[in-house]
Design an enzyme around this catalytic site. Structure first.
Site, PDB file in Angstrom:
ATOM      1  N   SER A   5       0.820  -1.213   0.000  1.00  0.00           N
ATOM      2  CA  SER A   5       0.000   0.000   0.000  1.00  0.00           C
ATOM      3  C   SER A   5       0.855   1.264   0.000  1.00  0.00           C
ATOM      4  O   SER A   5       1.925   1.305   0.631  1.00  0.00           O
ATOM      5  CB  SER A   5      -0.872  -0.017   1.259  1.00  0.00           C
ATOM      6  OG  SER A   5      -1.416   1.262   1.495  1.00  0.00           O
TER       7      SER A   5
ATOM      8  N   TYR B  57      -1.494   0.248  10.586  1.00  0.00           N
ATOM      9  CA  TYR B  57      -1.769  -0.393   9.287  1.00  0.00           C
ATOM     10  C   TYR B  57      -0.556  -0.259   8.355  1.00  0.00           C
ATOM     11  O   TYR B  57      -0.093  -1.245   7.768  1.00  0.00           O
ATOM     12  CB  TYR B  57      -3.015   0.242   8.643  1.00  0.00           C
ATOM     13  CG  TYR B  57      -3.227  -0.153   7.202  1.00  0.00           C
ATOM     14  CD1 TYR B  57      -3.820  -1.373   6.867  1.00  0.00           C
ATOM     15  CD2 TYR B  57      -2.829   0.684   6.146  1.00  0.00           C
ATOM     16  CE1 TYR B  57      -4.004  -1.744   5.533  1.00  0.00           C
ATOM     17  CE2 TYR B  57      -3.019   0.327   4.821  1.00  0.00           C
ATOM     18  CZ  TYR B  57      -3.611  -0.888   4.520  1.00  0.00           C
ATOM     19  OH  TYR B  57      -3.786  -1.260   3.212  1.00  0.00           O
TER      20      TYR B  57
ATOM     21  N   GLU C  36       0.244   3.593   1.775  1.00  0.00           N
ATOM     22  CA  GLU C  36       0.314   4.014   3.180  1.00  0.00           C
ATOM     23  C   GLU C  36       1.701   3.741   3.765  1.00  0.00           C
ATOM     24  O   GLU C  36       2.051   4.305   4.796  1.00  0.00           O
ATOM     25  CB  GLU C  36      -0.752   3.298   4.018  1.00  0.00           C
ATOM     26  CG  GLU C  36      -2.137   3.881   3.883  1.00  0.00           C
ATOM     27  CD  GLU C  36      -2.260   5.275   4.528  1.00  0.00           C
ATOM     28  OE1 GLU C  36      -1.998   5.399   5.729  1.00  0.00           O
ATOM     29  OE2 GLU C  36      -2.606   6.226   3.817  1.00  0.00           O
TER      30      GLU C  36
HETATM   31  P1  NAP Z   1     -11.429  -4.729   1.789  1.00  0.00           P
HETATM   32  O1  NAP Z   1     -12.585  -4.457   0.888  1.00  0.00           O
HETATM   33  O2  NAP Z   1     -11.409  -4.129   3.156  1.00  0.00           O
HETATM   34  O3  NAP Z   1     -11.302  -6.321   1.937  1.00  0.00           O
HETATM   35  C1  NAP Z   1     -10.499  -6.903   2.922  1.00  0.00           C
HETATM   36  C2  NAP Z   1     -10.649  -8.411   2.845  1.00  0.00           C
HETATM   37  O4  NAP Z   1      -9.813  -8.999   3.846  1.00  0.00           O
HETATM   38  C3  NAP Z   1     -12.073  -8.925   3.107  1.00  0.00           C
HETATM   39  O5  NAP Z   1     -12.380  -9.891   2.141  1.00  0.00           O
HETATM   40  C4  NAP Z   1     -11.964  -9.556   4.484  1.00  0.00           C
HETATM   41  O6  NAP Z   1     -12.836 -10.667   4.659  1.00  0.00           O
HETATM   42  C5  NAP Z   1     -10.535 -10.080   4.436  1.00  0.00           C
HETATM   43  N1  NAP Z   1     -10.015 -10.396   5.758  1.00  0.00           N
HETATM   44  C6  NAP Z   1     -10.059  -9.651   6.891  1.00  0.00           C
HETATM   45  N2  NAP Z   1      -9.536 -10.339   7.922  1.00  0.00           N
HETATM   46  C7  NAP Z   1      -9.145 -11.553   7.442  1.00  0.00           C
HETATM   47  C8  NAP Z   1      -8.563 -12.697   8.027  1.00  0.00           C
HETATM   48  N3  NAP Z   1      -8.262 -12.759   9.324  1.00  0.00           N
HETATM   49  N4  NAP Z   1      -8.320 -13.771   7.237  1.00  0.00           N
HETATM   50  C9  NAP Z   1      -8.642 -13.744   5.921  1.00  0.00           C
HETATM   51  N5  NAP Z   1      -9.199 -12.684   5.307  1.00  0.00           N
HETATM   52  C10 NAP Z   1      -9.459 -11.601   6.066  1.00  0.00           C
HETATM   53  O7  NAP Z   1     -10.059  -4.310   1.090  1.00  0.00           O
HETATM   54  P2  NAP Z   1      -9.775  -3.945  -0.456  1.00  0.00           P
HETATM   55  O8  NAP Z   1     -10.023  -2.506  -0.656  1.00  0.00           O
HETATM   56  O9  NAP Z   1     -10.410  -4.951  -1.326  1.00  0.00           O
HETATM   57  O10 NAP Z   1      -8.189  -4.120  -0.493  1.00  0.00           O
HETATM   58  C11 NAP Z   1      -7.588  -5.365  -0.789  1.00  0.00           C
HETATM   59  C12 NAP Z   1      -6.175  -5.382  -0.243  1.00  0.00           C
HETATM   60  O11 NAP Z   1      -5.414  -4.334  -0.819  1.00  0.00           O
HETATM   61  C13 NAP Z   1      -6.055  -5.175   1.268  1.00  0.00           C
HETATM   62  O12 NAP Z   1      -4.961  -5.940   1.704  1.00  0.00           O
HETATM   63  C14 NAP Z   1      -5.751  -3.698   1.414  1.00  0.00           C
HETATM   64  O13 NAP Z   1      -5.068  -3.456   2.629  1.00  0.00           O
HETATM   65  C15 NAP Z   1      -4.877  -3.487   0.202  1.00  0.00           C
HETATM   66  N6  NAP Z   1      -4.885  -2.142  -0.376  1.00  0.00           N
HETATM   67  C16 NAP Z   1      -6.072  -1.540  -0.686  1.00  0.00           C
HETATM   68  C17 NAP Z   1      -6.047  -0.300  -1.297  1.00  0.00           C
HETATM   69  C18 NAP Z   1      -7.340   0.388  -1.696  1.00  0.00           C
HETATM   70  O14 NAP Z   1      -7.300   1.606  -1.963  1.00  0.00           O
HETATM   71  N7  NAP Z   1      -8.456  -0.328  -1.794  1.00  0.00           N
HETATM   72  C19 NAP Z   1      -4.825   0.321  -1.593  1.00  0.00           C
HETATM   73  C20 NAP Z   1      -3.646  -0.338  -1.263  1.00  0.00           C
HETATM   74  C21 NAP Z   1      -3.677  -1.582  -0.679  1.00  0.00           C
HETATM   75  P3  NAP Z   1     -14.175 -10.645   5.580  1.00  0.00           P
HETATM   76  O15 NAP Z   1     -15.297 -10.384   4.638  1.00  0.00           O
HETATM   77  O16 NAP Z   1     -14.193 -12.020   6.131  1.00  0.00           O
HETATM   78  O17 NAP Z   1     -13.983  -9.577   6.602  1.00  0.00           O
HETATM   79  O1  F7E Z   2      -9.146   8.108   3.837  1.00  0.00           O
HETATM   80  C1  F7E Z   2      -9.560  11.621   4.958  1.00  0.00           C
HETATM   81  C2  F7E Z   2      -8.650  10.725   5.784  1.00  0.00           C
HETATM   82  O2  F7E Z   2     -10.188   6.058   4.795  1.00  0.00           O
HETATM   83  C3  F7E Z   2      -8.629   8.964   2.846  1.00  0.00           C
HETATM   84  C4  F7E Z   2      -7.302   2.108   2.357  1.00  0.00           C
HETATM   85  O3  F7E Z   2      -7.820   1.401   1.261  1.00  0.00           O
HETATM   86  O4  F7E Z   2      -6.083   3.607   0.935  1.00  0.00           O
HETATM   87  C5  F7E Z   2      -7.058   3.553   1.969  1.00  0.00           C
HETATM   88  O5  F7E Z   2      -6.602   4.251   3.108  1.00  0.00           O
HETATM   89  C6  F7E Z   2      -8.369  10.349   3.418  1.00  0.00           C
HETATM   90  C7  F7E Z   2      -7.601  10.357   4.755  1.00  0.00           C
HETATM   91  O6  F7E Z   2      -8.466   5.883   2.933  1.00  0.00           O
HETATM   92  C8  F7E Z   2     -12.865  11.358   6.402  1.00  0.00           C
HETATM   93  O7  F7E Z   2      -8.147  11.437   6.926  1.00  0.00           O
HETATM   94  C9  F7E Z   2     -11.516  12.943   5.818  1.00  0.00           C
HETATM   95  O8  F7E Z   2      -6.613  11.347   4.706  1.00  0.00           O
HETATM   96  O9  F7E Z   2     -10.687   6.685   2.401  1.00  0.00           O
HETATM   97  P1  F7E Z   2      -9.723   6.640   3.510  1.00  0.00           P
HETATM   98  P2  F7E Z   2      -6.933   5.796   3.380  1.00  0.00           P
HETATM   99  O10 F7E Z   2      -6.755   5.999   4.836  1.00  0.00           O
HETATM  100  O11 F7E Z   2      -6.151   6.658   2.453  1.00  0.00           O
HETATM  101  C10 F7E Z   2      -4.805   3.057   1.286  1.00  0.00           C
HETATM  102  C11 F7E Z   2      -3.908   3.178   0.072  1.00  0.00           C
HETATM  103  C12 F7E Z   2      -4.904   1.703   1.849  1.00  0.00           C
HETATM  104  O12 F7E Z   2      -4.013   0.886   1.689  1.00  0.00           O
HETATM  105  C13 F7E Z   2      -6.012   1.462   2.822  1.00  0.00           C
HETATM  106  O13 F7E Z   2      -6.253   0.065   2.971  1.00  0.00           O
HETATM  107  O14 F7E Z   2      -9.634  10.952   3.693  1.00  0.00           O
HETATM  108  N1  F7E Z   2     -10.911  11.765   5.517  1.00  0.00           N
HETATM  109  N2  F7E Z   2     -12.718  12.718   6.364  1.00  0.00           N
HETATM  110  C14 F7E Z   2     -11.719  10.757   5.867  1.00  0.00           C
HETATM  111  N3  F7E Z   2     -11.587   9.421   5.766  1.00  0.00           N
HETATM  112  C15 F7E Z   2     -12.605   8.643   6.197  1.00  0.00           C
HETATM  113  N4  F7E Z   2     -12.501   7.290   6.088  1.00  0.00           N
HETATM  114  N5  F7E Z   2     -13.738   9.190   6.754  1.00  0.00           N
HETATM  115  C16 F7E Z   2     -13.919  10.540   6.879  1.00  0.00           C
HETATM  116  O15 F7E Z   2     -14.944  11.004   7.379  1.00  0.00           O
END
Ligand code: NAP
Ligand code: F7E
Length: 339
Positions: free
Chosen positions: A133, A157, A135
């Site tokens: 990520s 995270y 992050e």
């Molecule tokens: P998501 O919608 O939050 O999905 C997370 C998945 O992880 C769910 O299927 C959840 O299953 C599963 N999980 C949670 N705890 C688990 C456990 N103990 N064992 C097995 N599976 C478990 O996340 P996403 O947005 O699809 O992202 C996919 C991956 O990419 C994640 O690793 C996330 O951190 C990473 N990522 C996401 C972004 C983004 O912007 N979306 C960016 C960078 C990296 P349950 O339904 O059972 O809870």
């Molecule tokens: O926040 C600001 C908050 O929760 C984005 C995950 O998929 O991307 C995601 O992480 C920004 C932050 O995503 C609210 O402070 C303001 O600056 O949508 P977010 P994230 O934290 O960037 C990375 C790449 C991952 O890997 C993660 O798994 O938005 N913000 N107001 C808020 N965010 C939330 N959630 N809620 C608010 O009310």
């Protein structure tokens, strides 16, 4: 014979898009699903009927070994994680176990099942993708961020993801495994969880437009992110595992927008003036914020031929339209991730 893929995180946003993509490429797709009565698993079974489900949990080493033995994958995509950054402060240990140690357990399951020993190059290698990520960059040292930008994570995270990232590199170097990390920047869709800001905003706008709510409470409006469409990003995951050499890649659009600009675009898409409805709430600010993230995806473009297809404006409009439809049809926003 069809290639076989095992996806952890099959019930999540990316799991669904990746499964659809791989099924479309002729793969046999297996999804690791956890829990005894997880409602997200039955929903996933209904909507992705061709995915074969195998039970397992990233907290349970034995279950991952059994899953690999059962699915016999050519490719493993480790998408499972606790992925919501604020939750990682509230449950830091669990985040370390699932998002960090879960990577170790999955790599060990692959190593054990394919009989890889130190220094040896295995036959019939299982290829491994780790969902790293942006992050991990956290407090950025340069902009845009590339594959060689230093990490300075700002949340439990981000720290857990950095562990998984380095461990994936280490298994590649120690055991000659085909193991890669995609350093993905924020990617969104109508299937995004409602806790993340893009979906919180698109659902909030839809509720206000339909007279179901009068305000939208948000935290830091000044944070900037590089937001793309999840459907584009899962293609990059697959391209990384089909490349000749195992390497890590940054995936993003190269364009950065603030939360304020996101809000403005979403309310405008519904013909509303955001300033009348948005309330800022200090309680939604994070203990340590990531102020800005912006990708330099040049390596992926040049080496993988990967390009994003959807603009920020198109993405926001698509999410608002989808949530308006969902709520008009009486859908459950908890189910909104599956329009
Ligand atoms: P998501 O919608 O939050 O999905 C997370 C998945 O992880 C769910 O299927 C959840 O299953 C599963 N999980 C949670 N705890 C688990 C456990 N103990 N064992 C097995 N599976 C478990 O996340 P996403 O947005 O699809 O992202 C996919 C991956 O990419 C994640 O690793 C996330 O951190 C990473 N990522 C996401 C972004 C983004 O912007 N979306 C960016 C960078 C990296 P349950 O339904 O059972 O809870
Ligand atoms: O926040 C600001 C908050 O929760 C984005 C995950 O998929 O991307 C995601 O992480 C920004 C932050 O995503 C609210 O402070 C303001 O600056 O949508 P977010 P994230 O934290 O960037 C990375 C790449 C991952 O890997 C993660 O798994 O938005 N913000 N107001 C808020 N965010 C939330 N959630 N809620 C608010 O009310």
């Amino acid at each position: 014979m069809a290639r076989r893929a095992l996806i952890t995180g099959i019930t999540g946003q990316d799991g669904s898009y990746l499964a659809e993509h791989l099924l479309g490429q002729g793969y046999e797709v297996w999804g690791l699903a956890r829990g005894q009565a997880n409602p997200r698993v039955s929903r996933m079974r209904r909507l992705l009927a061709d995915v074969k489900v195998v039970r397992g949990d990233l907290l349970d080493q034995g279950s991952l070994i059994s899953a690999v033995e059962r699915a016999q994958p050519d490719e493993v995509y480790n998408l499972g994680a606790i992925s919501f950054v604020p939750m990682s402060w509230e449950q830091a240990e669990l985040t370390a176990e699932v998002t960090g140690m879960g990577v170790l357990r999955m790599l060990e399951a692959i190593r054990v099942c394919s009989g890889v020993s130190r220094g040896g190059s295995p036959n019939g290698q299982i290829r491994f993708y780790q969902a790293s990520s942006s992050e991990m960059f956290g407090q950025v040292s340069e902009t845009p961020q590339t594959e060689s930008t230093a990490f300075h994570p700002r949340s439990p995270y981000g720290v857990a993801k950095a562990y998984g990232h380095f461990l994936t590199q280490n298994y590649r170097e120690s055991y000659g495994m085909y193991a890669v990390s995609g350093i993905l920047f924020n990617h969104e869709s109508p299937r995004r969880g409602a806790e993340f800001v893009t979906r919180k905003v698109s659902l909030g706008v839809a509720r206000i437009k339909l007279g179901l709510a009068g305000e939208l409470r948000l935290g830091n409006l000044e944070a900037r992110r590089d937001w793309g469409f999840a459907g584009d990003y899962v293609r990059a995951m697959h391209l990384m595992l089909r490349a000749e050499k195992p390497e890590d890649y940054v995936i993003g659009t190269g364009r950065m927008k603030s939360v304020r600009e996101l809000v403005e675009a979403a309310f405008t898409a519904a013909g509303l003036d955001w300033e009348r409805y948005v309330v800022t709430d200090q309680g939604l600010h994070r203990p340590a914020e990531v102020d800005l993230l912006c990708a330099d995806p040049k390596k992926a473009r040049v080496q993988l031929g990967w390009e994003p297809t959807m603009s920020f404006e198109e993405l926001v409009a698509m999410m608002v339209e989808s949530d308006l439809r969902l709520l008009t049809d009486g859908g459950d926003p908890g189910d909104g991730s599956w329009p």
